[in-house]
Design a protein around this motif. Structure first.
Motif, mmCIF file in Angstrom:
data_model
loop_
_atom_site.group_PDB
_atom_site.id
_atom_site.type_symbol
_atom_site.label_atom_id
_atom_site.label_comp_id
_atom_site.label_asym_id
_atom_site.label_seq_id
_atom_site.Cartn_x
_atom_site.Cartn_y
_atom_site.Cartn_z
ATOM 1 N N ASP A 1 -31.032 -31.239 -74.413
ATOM 2 C CA ASP A 1 -31.417 -30.449 -72.863
ATOM 3 C C ASP A 1 -31.998 -30.997 -72.000
ATOM 4 O OD1 ASP A 1 -33.550 -29.358 -74.467
ATOM 5 O OD2 ASP A 1 -33.758 -27.537 -72.893
ATOM 6 N N THR A 2 -33.008 -32.134 -72.219
ATOM 7 C CA THR A 2 -33.651 -32.677 -70.959
ATOM 8 C C THR A 2 -33.764 -33.805 -71.091
ATOM 9 O OG1 THR A 2 -35.930 -32.311 -72.009
ATOM 10 C CG2 THR A 2 -35.301 -30.394 -70.212
ATOM 11 N N ASN A 3 -34.349 -35.128 -70.266
ATOM 12 C CA ASN A 3 -34.885 -36.265 -70.581
ATOM 13 C C ASN A 3 -36.027 -36.601 -70.557
ATOM 14 O OD1 ASN A 3 -35.459 -36.592 -68.560
ATOM 15 N ND2 ASN A 3 -33.491 -37.147 -67.378
ATOM 16 N N ALA A 4 -36.397 -38.172 -71.277
ATOM 17 C CA ALA A 4 -37.332 -37.967 -71.479
ATOM 18 C C ALA A 4 -38.202 -37.617 -70.565
ATOM 19 C CB ALA A 4 -37.829 -39.663 -70.993
ATOM 20 N N GLU A 5 -37.949 -37.172 -69.208
ATOM 21 C CA GLU A 5 -39.059 -36.985 -67.739
ATOM 22 C C GLU A 5 -38.250 -35.350 -67.105
ATOM 23 O OE1 GLU A 5 -36.265 -39.621 -67.237
ATOM 24 O OE2 GLU A 5 -37.995 -41.029 -67.781
ATOM 25 N N GLY A 6 -38.298 -35.329 -68.315
ATOM 26 C CA GLY A 6 -38.154 -33.495 -68.015
ATOM 27 C C GLY A 6 -37.362 -32.650 -66.817
ATOM 28 N N LYS A 7 -36.266 -33.759 -66.673
ATOM 29 C CA LYS A 7 -35.409 -33.420 -66.188
ATOM 30 C C LYS A 7 -34.123 -32.788 -67.332
ATOM 31 C CE LYS A 7 -37.048 -34.568 -62.493
ATOM 32 N NZ LYS A 7 -37.129 -33.744 -61.231
ATOM 33 N N SER A 8 -33.578 -32.251 -66.486
ATOM 34 C CA SER A 8 -32.297 -31.763 -67.413
ATOM 35 C C SER A 8 -31.149 -32.583 -67.871
ATOM 36 C CB SER A 8 -31.496 -30.318 -66.683
ATOM 37 O OG SER A 8 -30.348 -29.829 -67.079
ATOM 38 N N ASN A 9 -30.785 -32.338 -68.850
ATOM 39 C CA ASN A 9 -29.679 -33.695 -69.346
ATOM 40 C C ASN A 9 -28.344 -32.935 -69.025
ATOM 41 O OD1 ASN A 9 -30.290 -36.000 -70.395
ATOM 42 N ND2 ASN A 9 -30.771 -35.185 -72.209
ATOM 43 N N PHE A 10 -27.964 -31.421 -68.252
ATOM 44 C CA PHE A 10 -26.932 -30.874 -67.859
ATOM 45 C C PHE A 10 -25.630 -31.552 -67.084
ATOM 46 C CE2 PHE A 10 -27.786 -26.089 -69.138
ATOM 47 C CZ PHE A 10 -28.413 -26.569 -70.117
ATOM 48 N N ASN A 11 -26.014 -32.658 -66.827
ATOM 49 C CA ASN A 11 -25.215 -33.705 -66.102
ATOM 50 C C ASN A 11 -24.462 -34.917 -66.631
ATOM 51 O OD1 ASN A 11 -27.813 -34.766 -65.560
ATOM 52 N ND2 ASN A 11 -27.466 -34.609 -63.710
ATOM 53 N N ASN A 12 -24.793 -34.764 -68.193
ATOM 54 C CA ASN A 12 -24.379 -36.220 -68.713
ATOM 55 C C ASN A 12 -23.113 -36.165 -69.037
ATOM 56 O OD1 ASN A 12 -22.914 -35.155 -71.503
ATOM 57 N ND2 ASN A 12 -24.460 -33.746 -71.158
ATOM 58 N N GLU A 13 -22.975 -37.419 -69.123
ATOM 59 C CA GLU A 13 -21.016 -38.069 -69.023
ATOM 60 C C GLU A 13 -20.495 -37.499 -69.885
ATOM 61 O OE1 GLU A 13 -19.152 -39.721 -66.592
ATOM 62 O OE2 GLU A 13 -21.572 -39.982 -65.343
ATOM 63 N N LEU A 14 -20.619 -37.211 -71.050
ATOM 64 C CA LEU A 14 -20.385 -36.377 -72.126
ATOM 65 C C LEU A 14 -19.833 -35.256 -72.100
ATOM 66 C CD1 LEU A 14 -22.136 -37.909 -75.057
ATOM 67 C CD2 LEU A 14 -20.056 -38.910 -74.600
ATOM 68 N N TRP A 15 -20.638 -34.834 -70.802
ATOM 69 C CA TRP A 15 -19.456 -33.372 -70.377
ATOM 70 C C TRP A 15 -18.819 -33.480 -69.980
ATOM 71 C CZ3 TRP A 15 -23.652 -28.647 -69.665
ATOM 72 C CH2 TRP A 15 -24.492 -28.060 -71.157
ATOM 73 N N LYS A 16 -19.436 -34.518 -68.609
ATOM 74 C CA LYS A 16 -18.688 -34.342 -67.792
ATOM 75 C C LYS A 16 -16.924 -34.966 -68.484
ATOM 76 C CE LYS A 16 -17.297 -36.844 -63.289
ATOM 77 N NZ LYS A 16 -17.867 -37.896 -62.392
ATOM 78 N N SER A 17 -16.754 -35.891 -69.083
ATOM 79 C CA SER A 17 -15.728 -36.124 -69.944
ATOM 80 C C SER A 17 -14.707 -34.826 -70.602
ATOM 81 C CB SER A 17 -15.682 -37.046 -71.017
ATOM 82 O OG SER A 17 -14.762 -37.034 -71.851
ATOM 83 N N HIS A 18 -15.729 -34.105 -71.725
ATOM 84 C CA HIS A 18 -15.482 -33.108 -71.507
ATOM 85 C C HIS A 18 -14.228 -32.324 -71.193
ATOM 86 C CE1 HIS A 18 -14.693 -30.080 -75.364
ATOM 87 N NE2 HIS A 18 -15.223 -29.208 -74.785
ATOM 88 N N LEU A 19 -15.378 -31.460 -70.030
ATOM 89 C CA LEU A 19 -15.077 -30.362 -69.000
ATOM 90 C C LEU A 19 -13.839 -30.842 -68.527
ATOM 91 C CD1 LEU A 19 -17.915 -28.986 -67.558
ATOM 92 C CD2 LEU A 19 -16.588 -28.317 -69.251
ATOM 93 N N ARG B 1 -29.560 -25.411 -61.636
ATOM 94 C CA ARG B 1 -30.438 -23.951 -62.161
ATOM 95 C C ARG B 1 -31.058 -24.447 -62.973
ATOM 96 N NH1 ARG B 1 -25.368 -20.103 -61.298
ATOM 97 N NH2 ARG B 1 -26.708 -18.302 -61.765
ATOM 98 N N HIS B 2 -30.975 -24.905 -64.506
ATOM 99 C CA HIS B 2 -31.025 -25.730 -65.432
ATOM 100 C C HIS B 2 -33.146 -26.281 -65.118
ATOM 101 C CE1 HIS B 2 -32.140 -27.591 -69.636
ATOM 102 N NE2 HIS B 2 -32.669 -26.288 -69.426
ATOM 103 N N GLU B 3 -32.965 -26.883 -64.401
ATOM 104 C CA GLU B 3 -33.763 -27.379 -63.873
ATOM 105 C C GLU B 3 -35.003 -26.447 -63.296
ATOM 106 O OE1 GLU B 3 -33.917 -31.069 -61.477
ATOM 107 O OE2 GLU B 3 -32.833 -31.542 -63.692
ATOM 108 N N GLU B 4 -34.661 -25.551 -63.214
ATOM 109 C CA GLU B 4 -34.931 -24.354 -61.550
ATOM 110 C C GLU B 4 -35.562 -23.493 -63.106
ATOM 111 O OE1 GLU B 4 -32.018 -22.834 -59.123
ATOM 112 O OE2 GLU B 4 -32.270 -24.316 -57.519
ATOM 113 N N PHE B 5 -34.848 -23.238 -64.220
ATOM 114 C CA PHE B 5 -35.522 -22.100 -64.751
ATOM 115 C C PHE B 5 -36.648 -23.118 -65.651
ATOM 116 C CE2 PHE B 5 -35.773 -20.745 -69.056
ATOM 117 C CZ PHE B 5 -35.417 -19.497 -69.030
ATOM 118 N N ILE B 6 -36.981 -24.150 -65.700
ATOM 119 C CA ILE B 6 -37.417 -25.088 -66.862
ATOM 120 C C ILE B 6 -38.945 -24.881 -65.895
ATOM 121 C CG2 ILE B 6 -38.484 -27.360 -67.702
ATOM 122 C CD1 ILE B 6 -35.468 -27.901 -67.792
ATOM 123 N N LYS B 7 -38.765 -24.718 -64.071
ATOM 124 C CA LYS B 7 -40.658 -25.088 -63.136
ATOM 125 C C LYS B 7 -40.667 -23.319 -63.438
ATOM 126 C CE LYS B 7 -38.464 -28.433 -60.362
ATOM 127 N NZ LYS B 7 -38.054 -28.918 -59.194
#
Length: 445
Positions: free
Chosen positions: A228-246, A439-445
């Motif tokens: 759910d997060t990348n190596a920098e701790g940022k959200s993976n929710f904006n990934n291209e696979l999700w974009k394609s599926h939606l 919103r994911h990153e706001e929760f993480i913080k």
């Protein structure tokens, strides 16, 4: 698509309940629910007084007539000193709120079943789920196998997974045959499914219906592989696979019109399993819980054979995709129960074979003490000819790398709010993905 003030008000209520109780899903979410708990234990203390009857209450989401009542009757017959009552709650926001309220306020809820890890996590945080890892007379890992560990919270079991979870695509084989389409291969994609749905749709027949509990199966399987997060701790929710599926789902709703518009499905509360069995859809994305209706030919008559396909991945070369499955139906003992020893005795019995009457409805026990052949025999008894055996064995009884979604419930709620706006044409796809990640990153913080 018709949008009304009534619908917006309804959505507000649903989302508010979700934030209070957490949302999640399983196919046992149905209208109705458990009645208010009644009665109290005739004995106080952890194991009950000698010579008196201990009364326990088990809360679950499966209709009593679909197996639970037979389980309870068998236990009560064998154990006259410990009487168990079954209360059904609906596995939706309102039903889970009812259960959580009973647990927190000390109403009768000695045992309860959670259908998602996020639901169980909230109950652990609330202090109402007993630590089962402290029990030395039952080895959950040994009995349930390696997939059980996906239900651990901070390295401990607060719920014992009792059944094999399965999610897949149900297929009307007659409709596939009429359209000249083969049963899909195990590694098919959403582009493949989209093409199938377009060919299979007819007047008054959808190409695809999706159960609420299965709507995010591909999103979840994708993030389970990506993290759910990348190596920098940022959200993976904006990934291209999700974009394609939606985008694919949106196109199926509004361009191909091979699947219902999201708003229409919500407001009409489409009974998608019933519609599929009535021949009003060629494909249905759902779990094993549909077996309880598919096997009930008296109430859900149909003359077509059912075949099965896996939940599609987004692209053919998608790496680390995981399938919704593993183990489910986590049975917990209420940490506030006055009869924990009696409840634990029932839990062990239930897991190691007591739950077998539920196999005919698709709930196959996960304990090694239960014969898989016996459970499968009960599942298919009298309806063997209603299923395509080859796809049944490959998909339903196949072995796939699975996951338990561990994203916090608040994040799941926020994600749902954003993709709903997209499917209701309230915001574009790029904004949807950006808002999910923010919103994911706001929760993480």
């Amino acid at each position: 698509m018709r949008k009304s003030k009534w619908w917006m008000a309804s959505m507000s209520v649903v989302l508010t309940a979700g934030l209070l109780a957490g949302c999640g899903g399983n196919g046992d979410a149905k209208e109705g629910g458990a009645s208010s708990p009644s009665g109290s234990s005739e004995s106080s203390g952890n194991s009950g007084s000698s010579g008196s009857k201990t009364k326990l209450t088990l809360w679950g989401a499966v209709p009593a007539e679909a197996g639970p009542q037979a389980v309870i009757d068998a236990w009560n017959s064998e154990n006259p000193d410990i009487e168990v009552e079954y209360l059904r709650y609906v596995n939706d926001d309102g039903g889970n709120l009812k259960l959580d309220t009973a647990l927190m306020t000390g109403q009768d809820a000695d045992l309860f079943i959670s259908y998602s890890l996020t639901r169980l996590q909230k109950r652990v945080d609330a202090g109402v789920a007993l630590d089962l890892s402290a029990k030395t007379d039952y080895d959950i890992d040994a009995q349930m196998g390696p997939d059980a560990a996906l239900w651990k919270i901070d390295g401990k079991y607060y719920g014992m997974p009792t059944k094999k979870n399965m999610s897949f695509i149900w297929l009307n084989k007659q409709m596939l045959d009429d359209a000249g389409l083969p049963i899909p291969p195990l590694d098919w994609t959403w582009d493949d499914l989209k093409a199938y749905a377009a060919k299979l749709k007819k007047d008054n027949v959808y190409g695809l219906l999706q159960h609420d509990s299965s709507y995010t199966a591909t999103l979840d399987g994708t993030i389970a592989g990506l993290g759910d997060t990348n190596a920098e701790g940022k959200s993976n929710f904006n990934n291209e696979l999700w974009k394609s599926h939606l985008q694919t789902l949106h196109d199926m709703m509004f361009v191909d019109k091979s699947t219902p518009e999201y708003g229409e499905q919500l407001t009409s509360k489409m009974p998608v399993d019933t519609m599929f069995l009535k021949g009003e859809a060629a494909m249905l994305s759902a779990g094993e819980f549909i077996f309880r209706n598919a096997n009930n030919l008296a109430e859900f008559p149909h003359d077509f054979q059912i075949a099965f396909a896996t939940v599609p991945r987004v692209t053919a070369d998608q790496k680390d995709f995981k399938y919704p499955g593993g183990l489910g139906d986590a049975l917990s003992v209420n940490a506030k129960s006055k009869n924990q020893d009696a409840a634990w005795k029932f839990a062990k019995w239930y897991a190691d074979g007591g739950m077998l009457p539920m196999a005919s409805g698709g709930r196959l026990p996960s304990s090694k003490s239960v014969s898989s052949d016996e459970a499968i025999k009960l599942l298919l008894q009298g309806v063997e000819n209603m299923y395509d055996v080859d796809s049944l064995n490959k998909v339903v009884f196949g072995s796939f790398e699975s996951f338990q979604l561990s994203i916090p419930q608040q994040v799941i709620d926020a994600r749902k709010e954003e993709y709903e706006k997209y499917f209701l044409n309230k915001q574009d796809l790029d904004t949807t993905l950006a808002n999910m990640a923010k919103r994911h990153e706001e929760f993480i913080k």
